[in-house]
Motif scaffolding. Structure first.
Motif, mmCIF file in Angstrom:
data_model
loop_
_atom_site.group_PDB
_atom_site.id
_atom_site.type_symbol
_atom_site.label_atom_id
_atom_site.label_comp_id
_atom_site.label_asym_id
_atom_site.label_seq_id
_atom_site.Cartn_x
_atom_site.Cartn_y
_atom_site.Cartn_z
ATOM 1 N N SER A 127 0.838 -1.191 0.000
ATOM 2 C CA SER A 127 0.000 0.000 0.000
ATOM 3 C C SER A 127 0.877 1.247 0.000
ATOM 4 O O SER A 127 2.087 1.177 0.225
ATOM 5 C CB SER A 127 -0.895 0.012 1.247
ATOM 6 N N PHE A 128 0.249 2.391 -0.216
ATOM 7 C CA PHE A 128 0.997 3.646 -0.148
ATOM 8 C C PHE A 128 1.445 3.904 1.288
ATOM 9 O O PHE A 128 2.520 4.453 1.518
ATOM 10 C CB PHE A 128 0.142 4.815 -0.664
ATOM 11 N N THR A 129 0.628 3.509 2.261
ATOM 12 C CA THR A 129 1.015 3.661 3.674
ATOM 13 C C THR A 129 2.328 2.941 3.946
ATOM 14 O O THR A 129 3.247 3.504 4.559
ATOM 15 C CB THR A 129 -0.081 3.092 4.607
ATOM 16 N N VAL A 130 2.431 1.704 3.495
ATOM 17 C CA VAL A 130 3.660 0.929 3.701
ATOM 18 C C VAL A 130 4.813 1.551 2.913
ATOM 19 O O VAL A 130 5.959 1.589 3.391
ATOM 20 C CB VAL A 130 3.444 -0.549 3.321
ATOM 21 N N ASN A 131 4.531 2.054 1.717
ATOM 22 C CA ASN A 131 5.575 2.733 0.938
ATOM 23 C C ASN A 131 6.129 3.944 1.684
ATOM 24 O O ASN A 131 7.335 4.214 1.655
ATOM 25 C CB ASN A 131 5.025 3.187 -0.416
ATOM 26 N N VAL A 132 5.244 4.694 2.332
ATOM 27 C CA VAL A 132 5.661 5.857 3.119
ATOM 28 C C VAL A 132 6.591 5.420 4.251
ATOM 29 O O VAL A 132 7.617 6.054 4.518
ATOM 30 C CB VAL A 132 4.423 6.599 3.678
ATOM 31 N N ILE A 133 6.234 4.326 4.914
ATOM 32 C CA ILE A 133 7.079 3.795 5.992
ATOM 33 C C ILE A 133 8.443 3.385 5.450
ATOM 34 O O ILE A 133 9.485 3.735 6.016
ATOM 35 C CB ILE A 133 6.381 2.593 6.673
ATOM 36 N N LYS A 134 8.445 2.665 4.357
ATOM 37 C CA LYS A 134 9.701 2.189 3.775
ATOM 38 C C LYS A 134 10.600 3.351 3.348
ATOM 39 O O LYS A 134 11.815 3.329 3.595
ATOM 40 C CB LYS A 134 9.414 1.272 2.581
ATOM 41 N N GLU A 135 9.994 4.352 2.727
ATOM 42 C CA GLU A 135 10.794 5.485 2.263
ATOM 43 C C GLU A 135 11.321 6.312 3.432
ATOM 44 O O GLU A 135 12.466 6.787 3.401
ATOM 45 C CB GLU A 135 9.962 6.350 1.312
ATOM 46 N N GLY A 136 10.510 6.453 4.473
ATOM 47 C CA GLY A 136 10.993 7.145 5.678
ATOM 48 C C GLY A 136 12.158 6.413 6.312
ATOM 49 O O GLY A 136 13.131 7.031 6.762
ATOM 50 N N MET A 137 12.087 5.070 6.341
ATOM 51 C CA MET A 137 13.159 4.282 6.934
ATOM 52 C C MET A 137 14.366 4.165 6.006
ATOM 53 O O MET A 137 15.470 3.860 6.464
ATOM 54 C CB MET A 137 12.644 2.894 7.320
ATOM 55 N N ARG A 138 14.158 4.385 4.731
ATOM 56 C CA ARG A 138 15.312 4.457 3.826
ATOM 57 C C ARG A 138 16.133 5.715 4.120
ATOM 58 O O ARG A 138 17.350 5.661 4.266
ATOM 59 C CB ARG A 138 14.862 4.478 2.365
ATOM 60 N N LEU A 139 15.447 6.837 4.237
ATOM 61 C CA LEU A 139 16.139 8.107 4.473
ATOM 62 C C LEU A 139 16.700 8.215 5.884
ATOM 63 O O LEU A 139 17.715 8.881 6.100
ATOM 64 C CB LEU A 139 15.178 9.274 4.215
ATOM 65 N N HIS A 140 16.050 7.574 6.843
ATOM 66 C CA HIS A 140 16.454 7.700 8.250
ATOM 67 C C HIS A 140 16.334 6.327 8.921
ATOM 68 O O HIS A 140 15.422 6.100 9.712
ATOM 69 C CB HIS A 140 15.570 8.701 8.991
ATOM 70 N N SER A 141 17.225 5.430 8.607
ATOM 71 C CA SER A 141 17.139 4.075 9.162
ATOM 72 C C SER A 141 17.576 4.068 10.627
ATOM 73 O O SER A 141 18.721 4.391 10.941
ATOM 74 C CB SER A 141 18.044 3.120 8.367
ATOM 75 N N LEU B 170 28.789 -2.316 8.410
ATOM 76 C CA LEU B 170 27.932 -2.150 7.239
ATOM 77 C C LEU B 170 27.111 -0.880 7.452
ATOM 78 O O LEU B 170 26.231 -0.825 8.323
ATOM 79 C CB LEU B 170 27.029 -3.374 7.075
ATOM 80 N N TYR B 171 27.423 0.139 6.673
ATOM 81 C CA TYR B 171 26.871 1.473 6.868
ATOM 82 C C TYR B 171 25.534 1.590 6.134
ATOM 83 O O TYR B 171 25.469 1.995 4.985
ATOM 84 C CB TYR B 171 27.886 2.515 6.375
ATOM 85 N N ILE B 172 24.465 1.219 6.833
ATOM 86 C CA ILE B 172 23.140 1.151 6.231
ATOM 87 C C ILE B 172 22.641 2.531 5.796
ATOM 88 O O ILE B 172 22.025 2.668 4.725
ATOM 89 C CB ILE B 172 22.140 0.490 7.204
ATOM 90 N N SER B 173 22.894 3.556 6.594
ATOM 91 C CA SER B 173 22.468 4.907 6.208
ATOM 92 C C SER B 173 23.104 5.331 4.890
ATOM 93 O O SER B 173 22.458 5.984 4.059
ATOM 94 C CB SER B 173 22.820 5.910 7.308
ATOM 95 N N GLY B 174 24.369 4.987 4.686
ATOM 96 C CA GLY B 174 25.052 5.317 3.438
ATOM 97 C C GLY B 174 24.532 4.503 2.276
ATOM 98 O O GLY B 174 24.340 5.012 1.164
ATOM 99 N N TYR C 227 22.666 3.267 -6.344
ATOM 100 C CA TYR C 227 21.484 2.408 -6.279
ATOM 101 C C TYR C 227 20.159 3.176 -6.299
ATOM 102 O O TYR C 227 19.110 2.574 -6.513
ATOM 103 C CB TYR C 227 21.524 1.555 -5.013
ATOM 104 N N TRP C 228 20.208 4.469 -6.022
ATOM 105 C CA TRP C 228 18.973 5.228 -5.862
ATOM 106 C C TRP C 228 18.987 6.501 -6.717
ATOM 107 O O TRP C 228 19.930 7.285 -6.645
ATOM 108 C CB TRP C 228 18.787 5.643 -4.391
ATOM 109 N N GLU C 229 17.920 6.713 -7.485
ATOM 110 C CA GLU C 229 17.740 7.997 -8.166
ATOM 111 C C GLU C 229 17.221 9.013 -7.146
ATOM 112 O O GLU C 229 16.382 8.686 -6.311
ATOM 113 C CB GLU C 229 16.729 7.862 -9.305
ATOM 114 N N HIS C 230 17.744 10.226 -7.230
ATOM 115 C CA HIS C 230 17.361 11.274 -6.272
ATOM 116 C C HIS C 230 17.413 10.720 -4.844
ATOM 117 O O HIS C 230 16.397 10.675 -4.135
ATOM 118 C CB HIS C 230 15.960 11.810 -6.580
ATOM 119 N N PRO C 231 18.571 10.279 -4.396
ATOM 120 C CA PRO C 231 18.680 9.536 -3.137
ATOM 121 C C PRO C 231 18.262 10.308 -1.891
ATOM 122 O O PRO C 231 17.877 9.693 -0.896
ATOM 123 C CB PRO C 231 20.167 9.170 -3.075
#
Length: 446
Positions: A309-323, A351-355, A362-366
């Motif tokens: 869902s978009f809700t889960v996408n929002v969670i994933k993207e938030g945790m990508r930017l700020h794990s 293993l530098y997950i934030s980096g 790996y990411w466009e507009h990271p």
């Protein structure tokens, strides 16, 4: 350096001194800067301990350590010894056969089916917390989410309230332990100073206080002989495969303490970052509210919360930017090599997950918040590991995702959040925390 091994490029000279000392309080800035200078893999030798460290934000390297050759890597002494003296011998700090035994024992309690049964408990706590908001309320969401996530863990673990004083006391203990633990890890020579002034002993006493609180809750449950079908009942009733014996009280308390910390600390941090990103992206908020409306009566069911869902996408993207798990450490049990690099046993791998999560390879507009990127059919193969990977993938992943999705939908069905901040300052301790998230909560219902 021993010519037998071919390390990645090494940090030397002034940059090395800068890394060792500046990294104490600003690790993200230092590690990111080192990667920018030397590439996705680099090496540093600690002057005071002669320990070799390899840092990586390379997806293939991360997968090699966590998946392909995971048997050659234990959690390092940072967690298995230094952190263990505070948190005990639970899943977070354990290694080898002991860890595997505990994992097999506890994992069934965190299956999707079991977690789904906890939705009503979570809902009740969230509804109670949201009732406190008026038409317009000034707030620091960081503190709000810590209290809410803690109470949810308390309810799902114990099916009973933990009073506000206990919440504050345990949260304070966890923060103070992290502060000292961080200094021990990043400046090993500083440990002797901490010992001299009794700081470590005081920290261990604080840990004992936290464990005593949990032991009292355990004793109360046993005395009552009530069955409440919560996580505590599951932990009490489980039996080891070989002996058919239950966990000892000491082991139970250690596991519960770690579930408390992991179950509220990382979730509260992630929610704070997610709500900040939503506040800066009105189109994402609008799309989120539309999904909440379209889900109708199903919006808070476990099926709806856990599906794509978009809700889960929002969670994933938030945790990508700020794990919240901004780095993962491992120690090599034997000599090893990956592609052109090689290193001896005892090498610490960070293993530098934030980096990795912001690596432009790996990411466009990271650095941009784009939840829709997780609609990609190849999303499962993204360079994305907020919960780790391999056999030690976080046992609470489903719990955390469902809890965060429920909180987000409950909140944005009734409210909006306007942040006073245009950026969120981060503090990297054991987990990545925001310093604060101040703003206004405004009711959108008549």
């Amino acid at each position: 350096m021993n010519s037998k091994f071919n390390y990645p490029p090494e940090i030397r000279g002034k940059r090395k001194l800068y890394s060792l000392f500046k990294g104490l309080n600003h690790p993200l800035e230092v590690i990111s800067g080192n990667h920018q200078s030397l590439g996705d893999n680099y090496h540093i030798k600690a002057s005071f301990t002669n320990k070799n460290f390899i840092f990586s934000q390379d997806k293939e390297f991360v997968e090699y350590i966590l998946k392909q050759n995971h048997k050659n890597y234990y959690k390092s002494e940072i967690q298995s010894i230094t952190l263990r003296k505070y948190l005990g011998n639970g899943l977070l700090t354990n290694n080898g056969k002991d860890w595997l035994q505990q994992r097999r024992l506890i994992q069934p309690g965190f299956s999707k089916v079991k977690i789904a049964n906890l939705v009503s408990i979570m809902e009740e706590e969230i509804d109670t917390s949201l009732e406190l908001f008026k038409t317009e309320s000034d707030i620091d969401l960081y503190h709000f989410f810590h209290a809410l996530a803690f109470n949810i863990v308390a309810k799902t673990l114990f099916s009973s309230d933990v009073d506000e004083n206990t919440v504050v006391q345990l949260s304070k203990i966890i923060t103070e332990i992290q502060e000292v633990f961080t200094k021990e890890v990043r400046l090993p020579f500083y440990t002797s100073i901490l010992n001299t002034f009794g700081v470590i002993d005081k920290n261990i006493e604080k840990s004992k206080t936290a464990k005593a609180i949990i032991q009292r809750i355990l004793d109360k449950r046993r005395t009552s002989k009530e069955e409440k079908n919560d996580l505590l009942d599951m932990l009490i009733q489980t039996r080891y495969e070989d002996t058919q014996l239950p966990m000892s009280d000491e082991q139970l308390v250690d596991e519960m303490l770690i579930l408390f910390i992991a179950g509220h600390e990382t979730t509260a941090n992630a929610l704070s970052f997610i709500f900040f990103e939503i506040s800066q992206n009105p189109k994402a908020e609008e799309k989120l509210k539309k999904e909440i409306e379209n889900e109708g009566e199903m919006v808070f069911t476990s099926e709806s919360l856990m599906k794509k869902s978009f809700t889960v996408n929002v969670i994933k993207e938030g945790m990508r930017l700020h794990s919240p798990a901004w780095a993962i450490d491992r120690e090599a049990l034997e000599d090893d090599r990956f592609k052109e690099y090689s290193w001896p046993k005892g090498t610490l791998v960070i293993l530098y997950i934030s980096g990795l999560h912001r690596n432009p390879k790996y990411w466009e507009h990271p650095d941009s918040f784009i939840p829709e990127r997780f609609d990609d059919e190849n999303a499962k193969n993204f360079a994305y590991y907020p919960f780790g990977a391999g056999p030690r993938l976080c046992i609470g992943e489903h719990f955390a995702i469902m809890e965060m999705a429920l909180i987000i939908r409950k909140f944005y069905q009734k409210f909006t959040f306007i942040s006073d901040q245009k950026e969120v300052k981060e503090k990297a301790l054991v987990t990545l925390r925001p310093i604060s998230l101040k703003g206004k909560i405004i009711s959108i219902l008549p």
